[in-house]
Design a protein around this motif. Structure first.
Motif, PDB file in Angstrom:
ATOM      1  N   GLU A 149       0.830  -1.204   0.000  1.00 53.54           N
ATOM      2  CA  GLU A 149       0.000   0.000   0.000  1.00 53.54           C
ATOM      3  C   GLU A 149       0.867   1.258   0.000  1.00 53.54           C
ATOM      4  O   GLU A 149       0.632   2.205  -0.759  1.00 53.54           O
TER       5      GLU A 149
ATOM      6  N   GLU B 245       1.178   3.983  -3.138  1.00 53.99           N
ATOM      7  CA  GLU B 245       0.783   5.373  -2.910  1.00 53.99           C
ATOM      8  C   GLU B 245       1.967   6.319  -3.116  1.00 53.99           C
ATOM      9  O   GLU B 245       1.816   7.392  -3.709  1.00 53.99           O
TER      10      GLU B 245
ATOM     11  N   GLN C  57       2.076   9.301  -5.966  1.00 51.05           N
ATOM     12  CA  GLN C  57       2.320  10.706  -5.625  1.00 51.05           C
ATOM     13  C   GLN C  57       3.546  11.259  -6.333  1.00 51.05           C
ATOM     14  O   GLN C  57       3.530  12.374  -6.858  1.00 51.05           O
TER      15      GLN C  57
END
Length: 80
Positions: A58, A62, A66
């Motif tokens: 996860e 992420e 970003q």
């Protein structure tokens, strides 16, 4: 890592190693670039998922999302 919030982990990893105080500011220093960032990073991460905890997967996904978005904003904002 397992007990930490993803947002805290992402915040803690936004540091620059050489040229400025953050990854975002560092990208603004790039004058010339030829870059292909259309990479299926989810496929790559999932390919090795058996070696990683769900929390780490996860976090990696992420973080990559970003950072790639920041590269798009900084490097491609003036291109048509």
């Amino acid at each position: 890592m397992e007990s930490e919030d993803i947002e805290d982990l992402l915040f803690d990893c936004d540091y620059a190693k050489c040229f400025d105080t953050s990854n975002r500011r560092q990208l603004n220093l790039v004058d010339y670039y030829e870059l292909n960032i259309n990479i299926d990073y989810e496929f790559v991460v999932n390919k090795y998922s058996k070696y990683l905890s769900p929390k780490r997967i996860e976090f990696i996904l992420e973080l990559l999302k970003q950072r790639i978005e920041e590269v798009r904003k900084c490097c491609f904002q003036n291109q048509k």
